[in-house]
Design a protein around this motif. Sequence first.
Motif, PDB file in Angstrom:
ATOM      1  N   GLY A  26     -36.080  -8.021   6.525  1.00 26.04           N
ATOM      2  CA  GLY A  26     -36.416  -9.257   5.845  1.00 26.04           C
ATOM      3  C   GLY A  26     -36.973 -10.329   6.759  1.00 26.04           C
ATOM      4  N   VAL A  27     -37.742  -9.886   7.761  1.00 21.46           N
ATOM      5  CA  VAL A  27     -38.383 -10.850   8.664  1.00 21.46           C
ATOM      6  C   VAL A  27     -39.847 -10.456   8.817  1.00 21.46           C
ATOM      7  CG1 VAL A  27     -36.271 -11.320   9.954  1.00 21.46           C
ATOM      8  CG2 VAL A  27     -37.813  -9.495  10.700  1.00 21.46           C
ATOM      9  N   SER A  28     -40.552 -11.153   9.651  1.00 18.64           N
ATOM     10  CA  SER A  28     -41.960 -10.813   9.855  1.00 18.64           C
ATOM     11  C   SER A  28     -42.101  -9.817  11.003  1.00 18.64           C
ATOM     12  CB  SER A  28     -42.759 -12.058  10.197  1.00 18.64           C
ATOM     13  OG  SER A  28     -42.518 -12.417  11.533  1.00 18.64           O
ATOM     14  N   ARG A  29     -43.236  -9.202  11.077  1.00 18.67           N
ATOM     15  CA  ARG A  29     -43.510  -8.251  12.156  1.00 18.67           C
ATOM     16  C   ARG A  29     -43.391  -8.912  13.516  1.00 18.67           C
ATOM     17  NH1 ARG A  29     -48.425  -7.281  12.591  1.00 18.67           N
ATOM     18  NH2 ARG A  29     -47.875  -6.465  14.613  1.00 18.67           N
ATOM     19  N   PHE A  34     -40.722  -9.514  18.848  1.00 18.19           N
ATOM     20  CA  PHE A  34     -39.954 -10.331  19.795  1.00 18.19           C
ATOM     21  C   PHE A  34     -38.619  -9.674  20.122  1.00 18.19           C
ATOM     22  CE2 PHE A  34     -42.160 -14.528  18.432  1.00 18.19           C
ATOM     23  CZ  PHE A  34     -43.237 -14.197  19.213  1.00 18.19           C
ATOM     24  N   VAL A  35     -37.957  -9.199  19.109  1.00 13.28           N
ATOM     25  CA  VAL A  35     -36.640  -8.587  19.324  1.00 13.28           C
ATOM     26  C   VAL A  35     -36.776  -7.292  20.122  1.00 13.28           C
ATOM     27  CG1 VAL A  35     -34.682  -7.484  18.199  1.00 13.28           C
ATOM     28  CG2 VAL A  35     -35.611  -9.623  17.288  1.00 13.28           C
ATOM     29  N   ILE A  36     -37.679  -6.431  19.692  1.00 11.63           N
ATOM     30  CA  ILE A  36     -37.837  -5.131  20.344  1.00 11.63           C
ATOM     31  C   ILE A  36     -38.152  -5.303  21.826  1.00 11.63           C
ATOM     32  CG2 ILE A  36     -39.247  -3.043  20.453  1.00 11.63           C
ATOM     33  CD1 ILE A  36     -37.562  -2.986  18.033  1.00 11.63           C
ATOM     34  N   PRO A  46     -28.667 -14.782  17.118  1.00 10.17           N
ATOM     35  CA  PRO A  46     -28.009 -13.468  17.183  1.00 10.17           C
ATOM     36  C   PRO A  46     -27.956 -12.766  15.835  1.00 10.17           C
ATOM     37  CG  PRO A  46     -26.754 -15.106  18.394  1.00 10.17           C
ATOM     38  CD  PRO A  46     -27.871 -15.847  17.730  1.00 10.17           C
ATOM     39  N   LYS A  47     -27.800 -13.539  14.787  1.00 15.47           N
ATOM     40  CA  LYS A  47     -27.674 -12.913  13.479  1.00 15.47           C
ATOM     41  C   LYS A  47     -28.972 -12.186  13.097  1.00 15.47           C
ATOM     42  CE  LYS A  47     -27.277 -15.166   9.697  1.00 15.47           C
ATOM     43  NZ  LYS A  47     -27.016 -16.284   8.747  1.00 15.47           N
ATOM     44  N   THR A  48     -30.082 -12.863  13.305  1.00 13.98           N
ATOM     45  CA  THR A  48     -31.376 -12.257  13.008  1.00 13.98           C
ATOM     46  C   THR A  48     -31.622 -11.042  13.887  1.00 13.98           C
ATOM     47  OG1 THR A  48     -32.217 -14.465  12.549  1.00 13.98           O
ATOM     48  CG2 THR A  48     -33.832 -12.705  12.777  1.00 13.98           C
ATOM     49  N   ARG A  49     -31.334 -11.224  15.160  1.00 11.39           N
ATOM     50  CA  ARG A  49     -31.538 -10.128  16.121  1.00 11.39           C
ATOM     51  C   ARG A  49     -30.785  -8.884  15.668  1.00 11.39           C
ATOM     52  NH1 ARG A  49     -31.303 -12.194  21.362  1.00 11.39           N
ATOM     53  NH2 ARG A  49     -33.488 -11.623  21.343  1.00 11.39           N
ATOM     54  N   ARG A  50     -29.556  -9.093  15.263  1.00 10.71           N
ATOM     55  CA  ARG A  50     -28.747  -7.965  14.799  1.00 10.71           C
ATOM     56  C   ARG A  50     -29.387  -7.282  13.591  1.00 10.71           C
ATOM     57  NH1 ARG A  50     -23.265  -7.415  15.504  1.00 10.71           N
ATOM     58  NH2 ARG A  50     -23.499  -5.782  13.947  1.00 10.71           N
ATOM     59  N   ARG A  51     -29.869  -8.106  12.675  1.00 10.92           N
ATOM     60  CA  ARG A  51     -30.484  -7.535  11.473  1.00 10.92           C
ATOM     61  C   ARG A  51     -31.658  -6.633  11.855  1.00 10.92           C
ATOM     62  NH1 ARG A  51     -30.970 -12.196   8.847  1.00 10.92           N
ATOM     63  NH2 ARG A  51     -33.207 -11.988   8.445  1.00 10.92           N
ATOM     64  N   VAL A  52     -32.461  -7.141  12.783  1.00 13.95           N
ATOM     65  CA  VAL A  52     -33.630  -6.368  13.211  1.00 13.95           C
ATOM     66  C   VAL A  52     -33.201  -5.087  13.917  1.00 13.95           C
ATOM     67  CG1 VAL A  52     -35.641  -6.361  14.721  1.00 13.95           C
ATOM     68  CG2 VAL A  52     -35.102  -8.398  13.377  1.00 13.95           C
TER      69      VAL A  52
END
Lengths: 354, 354
Positions: A26-29, A34-36, A46-52
Amino acid sequence: MTVSEEVRVRERPRQPTSADVAALAGVSRTTVSFVINGRADVQIPPKTRRRVEDAARELDYHPHGPARQLAAGASLTIGLVMRQSAEQVAADMNLPNYLWGLAAAARAGGYRVLVEPLAPEDGTYAGLLRSRRADGLIVSGPRDDDDELAALVRDGFPIVIQGWRADLDVPSVDVDNRAGARGAVEHLLELGHRRIGCITNAPLQYTAAAERLSGYRDALTTAGIDFDPGLVVEGAFDAASGHVGMAGLLRNGGPSAVFVASDVVAIGAIRGLRDAGLRIPADVSIAAFDDIPIAAHVDPPLTTVHLPAGALGEAAGQLLVDRIAGRPVPARTLLPTELIVRDSTAVPRKSGGR
Amino acid sequence: MTVSEEVRVRERPRQPTSADVAALAGVSRTTVSFVINGRADVQIPPKTRRRVEDAARELDYHPHGPARQLAAGASLTIGLVMRQSAEQVAADMNLPNYLWGLAAAARAGGYRVLVEPLAPEDGTYAGLLRSRRADGLIVSGPRDDDDELAALVRDGFPIVIQGWRADLDVPSVDVDNRAGARGAVEHLLELGHRRIGCITNAPLQYTAAAERLSGYRDALTTAGIDFDPGLVVEGAFDAASGHVGMAGLLRNGGPSAVFVASDVVAIGAIRGLRDAGLRIPADVSIAAFDDIPIAAHVDPPLTTVHLPAGALGEAAGQLLVDRIAGRPVPARTLLPTELIVRDSTAVPRKSGGR
DNA sequence: GGTCGAGACTAACTCGCGTTAGTAACGCGC
DNA sequence: GCGCGTTACTAACGCGAGTTAGTCTCGACC
């Protein structure tokens, strides 16, 4: 030769892309990227990072290599160009070790290794670099008249030479062939030998062969012994050349010891000695070079100059990685050798030699 | 270890792209692409084609590999995964030959070879395929519990196994280890040996080792000789293991001949025999396996089963290329071996054995 | 309560090439 | 002069990522 049963093709499912991961998380590419890549300069809660991360794991996502290479402008690959004939490569028993070290260094730097065995008459390798399939090259065994190499160096491509080319401004890696050879011959001299022959590892156009021969001559000169061309024979990589080489030496009046600049050639040389009814080391001492894995186990166990093949590959890889990264790099790296004394050398039969 | 002089980085000029070629030739990029890839289904008048070709040559244009791979959806690369320890790879004296054959077959099919030496504890290789850095894999020496391999095969990736895995539906290439070993032992039997030992090339988890042992047993069974477990010792790739292995055999009452399932191990075994004051082949015959390049030149020249390393690599490469292209491929390819009789085997000392 | 700014995210462009759908120019017949 | 095919080309999209230049939201501060 084959069993009739066949394996047929199966349809492969499409591999997930970063867009799939983005959709699932549920985020953009961009965020996925960025996370990868763990970019430190962008803040991701951290919450978003975890989701990704969870999404990536769930889809078993692996970034598409070529796409990444295209975007990044780097292939993360180094090429190992072996400019030798098939026979010559086949006789190189240190190659497996070398390759292992090279791959280890490459991996540590985030690179992979592409091998390009290319017999001298076999075509070119410039395309590897110009097409960006490799970011840099390790060239082993280039000939002196290799214009391709000169052109690539001139164009500033990252290249490391395995061996040596005096005329090019390019970093090179090798063992200290001259010092190693010299040490081996000094060992023979210390045992009391005065009439010492030499069978080279290869024709003298090959710099390694010329260097080892120089080391041999250095030792003789220092000991005050005149150089006798009749005691020098050219080998050519394989055991067969050592066999015929030794036969030649024996015809010219046998030496009491021979420095054979390659274990493989030495194994052939030893066979030549035995053909003539001579014992090693009782009648003739043999000092060799390379310390291939079986050197300690042939009969007799070889006194030989240890060539750190794994370390050599590692050094070459490390150097090339540094060079690609734009770090300054030493023009010439010489790894030390070490003489391993085993049982193929002994004092001459009649003290003082003949 | 190094000289102080350093090689610094130079700026590289930007490599030309197909757009540059198009501009110079006065055509569109599409036309350039058609000409470069020699598409038969598009008609390009010779005059235009020439213009494009001249422009490409003038700029020394090489298509950007990663971009091409991205667009084509193929990396034109095959991976060679070596799932063995560093020591094991180092002792593999047929690897250079194998690699050469593999690279030759790959090149003939338009592919290049990426090597991935990966000790068993060293991590995974699935990423190579999933990230599309390689279009297919040759996996050498996988363990039976390699789940990664099973998963990749299940997902339909093109994989060829060097060796054998009975449980997986995946094409494999190998020499006929069993028949080869059988032939070697039959040769010993024909010479009159009855008490024949065996030193394996590796622990029996390795299928090649188990197969060669089977060949040994086959020959004995056919000859009506009972299998004696006390005459079998496990080797482990290198000469040292052959040395201790032979010492063990000699303790159990010496055989008159030994089948050693690897030349390298055999070289150690021969040393073990000589330590005990035994001569080869006068006291004990040795038949080996692999026919490494120096097998004909060690003392004594080895009677051994010729393993066509180059052809093996070539077959593996060819098979993988076919598999990637979607062509059906034989499930199991077994290359024939050939017994090369040299001087390490002879009739037993006392006819009839002891 | 409005403004400012940091924090969190994304739209849109780029890399270089392959490829599809489509157009412009030309020749030819009626 | 018009229509109809060829022939010879090109505009524009897609491959899958990295990256730049923004946008939007929310809270703190005056």
